[in-house]
Design a protein around this motif. Structure first.
Motif, PDB file in Angstrom:
ATOM      1  N   THR A 117       0.839  -1.196   0.000  1.00 22.42           N
ATOM      2  CA  THR A 117       0.000   0.000   0.000  1.00 22.42           C
ATOM      3  C   THR A 117       0.875   1.247   0.000  1.00 22.42           C
ATOM      4  O   THR A 117       2.023   1.220   0.440  1.00 22.42           O
ATOM      5  CB  THR A 117      -0.924   0.043   1.230  1.00 22.42           C
ATOM      6  OG1 THR A 117      -0.111   0.007   2.418  1.00 22.42           O
ATOM      7  CG2 THR A 117      -1.876  -1.135   1.233  1.00 22.42           C
ATOM      8  N   LEU A 118       0.294   2.340  -0.482  1.00 25.84           N
ATOM      9  CA  LEU A 118       0.991   3.622  -0.446  1.00 25.84           C
ATOM     10  C   LEU A 118       0.974   4.171   0.967  1.00 25.84           C
ATOM     11  O   LEU A 118      -0.066   4.168   1.634  1.00 25.84           O
ATOM     12  CB  LEU A 118       0.340   4.623  -1.392  1.00 25.84           C
ATOM     13  CG  LEU A 118       0.651   4.517  -2.881  1.00 25.84           C
ATOM     14  CD1 LEU A 118       0.024   5.692  -3.625  1.00 25.84           C
ATOM     15  CD2 LEU A 118       2.141   4.485  -3.137  1.00 25.84           C
ATOM     16  N   GLY A 119       2.120   4.640   1.428  1.00 25.25           N
ATOM     17  CA  GLY A 119       2.213   5.255   2.733  1.00 25.25           C
ATOM     18  C   GLY A 119       2.360   6.767   2.607  1.00 25.25           C
ATOM     19  O   GLY A 119       1.593   7.432   1.922  1.00 25.25           O
ATOM     20  N   GLU A 120       3.380   7.293   3.246  1.00 24.37           N
ATOM     21  CA  GLU A 120       3.621   8.742   3.230  1.00 24.37           C
ATOM     22  C   GLU A 120       4.002   9.211   1.827  1.00 24.37           C
ATOM     23  O   GLU A 120       4.788   8.571   1.135  1.00 24.37           O
ATOM     24  CB  GLU A 120       4.730   9.100   4.207  1.00 24.37           C
ATOM     25  CG  GLU A 120       5.060  10.583   4.255  1.00 24.37           C
ATOM     26  CD  GLU A 120       6.236  10.876   5.160  1.00 24.37           C
ATOM     27  OE1 GLU A 120       6.577  12.064   5.308  1.00 24.37           O
ATOM     28  OE2 GLU A 120       6.815   9.923   5.703  1.00 24.37           O
ATOM     29  N   VAL A 121       3.413  10.332   1.407  1.00 30.17           N
ATOM     30  CA  VAL A 121       3.707  10.922   0.100  1.00 30.17           C
ATOM     31  C   VAL A 121       4.330  12.291   0.316  1.00 30.17           C
ATOM     32  O   VAL A 121       3.764  13.140   0.997  1.00 30.17           O
ATOM     33  CB  VAL A 121       2.436  11.044  -0.766  1.00 30.17           C
ATOM     34  CG1 VAL A 121       2.765  11.698  -2.099  1.00 30.17           C
ATOM     35  CG2 VAL A 121       1.813   9.675  -0.994  1.00 30.17           C
ATOM     36  N   ALA A 130       6.647   8.555  -3.058  1.00 31.15           N
ATOM     37  CA  ALA A 130       5.676   7.860  -2.217  1.00 31.15           C
ATOM     38  C   ALA A 130       6.319   6.642  -1.579  1.00 31.15           C
ATOM     39  O   ALA A 130       7.053   5.892  -2.236  1.00 31.15           O
ATOM     40  CB  ALA A 130       4.460   7.441  -3.041  1.00 31.15           C
ATOM     41  N   GLU A 131       6.046   6.451  -0.307  1.00 31.22           N
ATOM     42  CA  GLU A 131       6.516   5.281   0.415  1.00 31.22           C
ATOM     43  C   GLU A 131       5.645   4.084   0.061  1.00 31.22           C
ATOM     44  O   GLU A 131       4.410   4.185   0.028  1.00 31.22           O
ATOM     45  CB  GLU A 131       6.460   5.548   1.920  1.00 31.22           C
ATOM     46  CG  GLU A 131       6.879   4.366   2.782  1.00 31.22           C
ATOM     47  CD  GLU A 131       6.621   4.619   4.253  1.00 31.22           C
ATOM     48  OE1 GLU A 131       7.182   3.880   5.073  1.00 31.22           O
ATOM     49  OE2 GLU A 131       5.845   5.544   4.567  1.00 31.22           O
ATOM     50  N   LEU A 132       6.272   2.969  -0.228  1.00 31.21           N
ATOM     51  CA  LEU A 132       5.553   1.740  -0.547  1.00 31.21           C
ATOM     52  C   LEU A 132       5.734   0.762   0.615  1.00 31.21           C
ATOM     53  O   LEU A 132       6.843   0.311   0.884  1.00 31.21           O
ATOM     54  CB  LEU A 132       6.072   1.125  -1.845  1.00 31.21           C
ATOM     55  CG  LEU A 132       5.322  -0.100  -2.378  1.00 31.21           C
ATOM     56  CD1 LEU A 132       3.859   0.239  -2.615  1.00 31.21           C
ATOM     57  CD2 LEU A 132       5.966  -0.600  -3.668  1.00 31.21           C
ATOM     58  N   ARG A 133       4.641   0.458   1.303  1.00 32.48           N
ATOM     59  CA  ARG A 133       4.693  -0.399   2.483  1.00 32.48           C
ATOM     60  C   ARG A 133       4.258  -1.824   2.129  1.00 32.48           C
ATOM     61  O   ARG A 133       3.236  -2.014   1.470  1.00 32.48           O
ATOM     62  CB  ARG A 133       3.784   0.146   3.583  1.00 32.48           C
ATOM     63  CG  ARG A 133       4.220   1.520   4.083  1.00 32.48           C
ATOM     64  CD  ARG A 133       3.238   2.094   5.069  1.00 32.48           C
ATOM     65  NE  ARG A 133       3.661   3.397   5.562  1.00 32.48           N
ATOM     66  CZ  ARG A 133       2.907   4.191   6.319  1.00 32.48           C
ATOM     67  NH1 ARG A 133       1.690   3.814   6.674  1.00 32.48           N
ATOM     68  NH2 ARG A 133       3.361   5.362   6.726  1.00 32.48           N
ATOM     69  N   GLY A 134       5.043  -2.800   2.567  1.00 26.09           N
ATOM     70  CA  GLY A 134       4.744  -4.189   2.293  1.00 26.09           C
ATOM     71  C   GLY A 134       3.587  -4.708   3.134  1.00 26.09           C
ATOM     72  O   GLY A 134       3.057  -4.027   4.023  1.00 26.09           O
ATOM     73  N   LEU A 135       3.190  -5.947   2.881  1.00 30.28           N
ATOM     74  CA  LEU A 135       2.061  -6.539   3.585  1.00 30.28           C
ATOM     75  C   LEU A 135       2.339  -6.712   5.075  1.00 30.28           C
ATOM     76  O   LEU A 135       1.411  -6.760   5.889  1.00 30.28           O
ATOM     77  CB  LEU A 135       1.718  -7.893   2.959  1.00 30.28           C
ATOM     78  CG  LEU A 135       1.237  -7.852   1.506  1.00 30.28           C
ATOM     79  CD1 LEU A 135       0.959  -9.264   1.010  1.00 30.28           C
ATOM     80  CD2 LEU A 135      -0.009  -6.984   1.363  1.00 30.28           C
ATOM     81  N   ALA A 136       3.613  -6.799   5.461  1.00 30.55           N
ATOM     82  CA  ALA A 136       3.944  -6.955   6.877  1.00 30.55           C
ATOM     83  C   ALA A 136       3.561  -5.722   7.693  1.00 30.55           C
ATOM     84  O   ALA A 136       3.494  -5.787   8.925  1.00 30.55           O
ATOM     85  CB  ALA A 136       5.438  -7.232   7.040  1.00 30.55           C
ATOM     86  N   ASP A 137       3.277  -4.608   7.026  1.00 35.12           N
ATOM     87  CA  ASP A 137       2.863  -3.399   7.729  1.00 35.12           C
ATOM     88  C   ASP A 137       1.566  -3.634   8.495  1.00 35.12           C
ATOM     89  O   ASP A 137       1.317  -2.994   9.524  1.00 35.12           O
ATOM     90  CB  ASP A 137       2.696  -2.246   6.733  1.00 35.12           C
ATOM     91  CG  ASP A 137       2.248  -0.963   7.404  1.00 35.12           C
ATOM     92  OD1 ASP A 137       2.956  -0.496   8.314  1.00 35.12           O
ATOM     93  OD2 ASP A 137       1.184  -0.428   7.030  1.00 35.12           O
TER      94      ASP A 137
END
Length: 302
Positions: A117-121, A130-137
């Motif tokens: 998912t997209l995180g901080e932009v 844009a920060e890309l966060r993995g499923l472990a987030d």
């Protein structure tokens, strides 16, 4: 373990590759967009991945433990792709992102390399990162129920069950006078009592912010007209004539649930739970209760 198509594996083994990276963005409103770092657009799985957007990615960090995978994607803000207004409006918040490795000479040969998912932009001029966060987030996010005196449900959700389509709990109006970036006088709400929409939810149905929603900080009646204050300014300036719908607010107290909504059966809080003052209480000899002792909060000195 990723399954690589045999034809693609053969190309990889040959030492000469024709690979491009593609990103598929799926927003929460259902809009799906595709981008690629190739020099021309690609169609993969019925989605058009556009080139020439300046999209690129950083090195991706992946770990064997439960740490969150980290990566970044960057690109240019363009009117026909990603716009600064859309980012500011939050339309890309928590958007689902899939990263694909594609053979541009045969777009049917693909490998899904990451999903998140997209995180901080962060925005820098006409570009963004844009920060890309993995499923472990998801493992780092709080889940479960909290035991609090106030209700843990949102007004109108499946746990609360209050029907917000009830005309008594819902109003439609339009901006008549703009008093600030987040303050305006509205028409159409004169029949509701003072404070009825405080902590409620306002959804714009017309104007530059149409389709966006925001919480109402305060609803007051001034000179017979409704005056609304929003928690924050909208991405686009509010203008006279902008239309909206607004639903009643709830401060999540048991008394409000009973008096305003007659919904105590669905109250999701614990109004009798002891507060911090109970922890500081001390026994008082001779007072009724507790075998001659009762708990009394400490008296402040002086």
């Amino acid at each position: 373990m990723r399954a690589i198509p045999a034809a693609l594996q053969t190309k990889l083994d040959s030492g000469v590759t024709t690979l491009a990276r593609c990103w598929k963005l799926a927003r929460r409103d259902g809009v799906v967009m595709g981008f690629t770092d190739h020099d021309r657009g690609l169609v993969v799985g019925g989605v058009t991945f556009r080139a020439g957007t300046g999209f690129s990615s950083s090195e991706a960090a992946s770990r064997f433990d439960l740490s969150v995978d980290g990566a970044e994607i960057s690109g240019a803000l363009a009117d026909d792709a990603l716009t600064d207004a859309d980012l500011a409006a939050g339309r890309y918040d928590a958007a689902q992102v899939e990263t694909w490795l594609v053979d541009w000479s045969d777009p049917s040969l693909t490998v899904l390399t990451a999903r998140g998912t997209l995180g901080e932009v962060r925005r820098e001029g006409q570009a963004f990162v844009a920060e890309l966060r993995g499923l472990a987030d998801l493992l780092s996010q709080e889940s479960g129920r909290l035991y609090t005196a106030r209700c843990g449900a949102d007004l109108g959700d499946l746990r609360c069950k209050v029907d917000l389509t009830n005309p008594a709990l819902r109003g439609t109006g339009a901006v008549s006078v703009v008093e600030g970036s987040s303050i305006f006088v509205a028409s159409g709400l004169d029949g509701f009592t003072d404070g009825w929409f405080s902590l409620g939810r306002l959804t714009w149905t017309g104007g530059a912010d149409a389709g966006l929603a925001i919480e109402v900080k305060e609803h007051r009646l001034a000179a017979g007209h409704a005056r609304l204050t929003l928690w924050q300014a909208m991405p686009e300036a509010i203008a006279a004539g902008d239309s909206f719908t607004v639903t009643a607010g709830c401060d999540k107290r048991f008394a409000t649930c009973r008096a305003r909504f007659a919904n105590t059966d669905n109250f999701r809080g614990f109004p009798q739970i002891p507060g911090n003052d109970f922890l500081l209480a001390s026994p008082v000899q001779g007072a009724p209760g507790n075998n001659g002792l009762s708990l009394s909060p400490p008296v402040a000195a002086g």
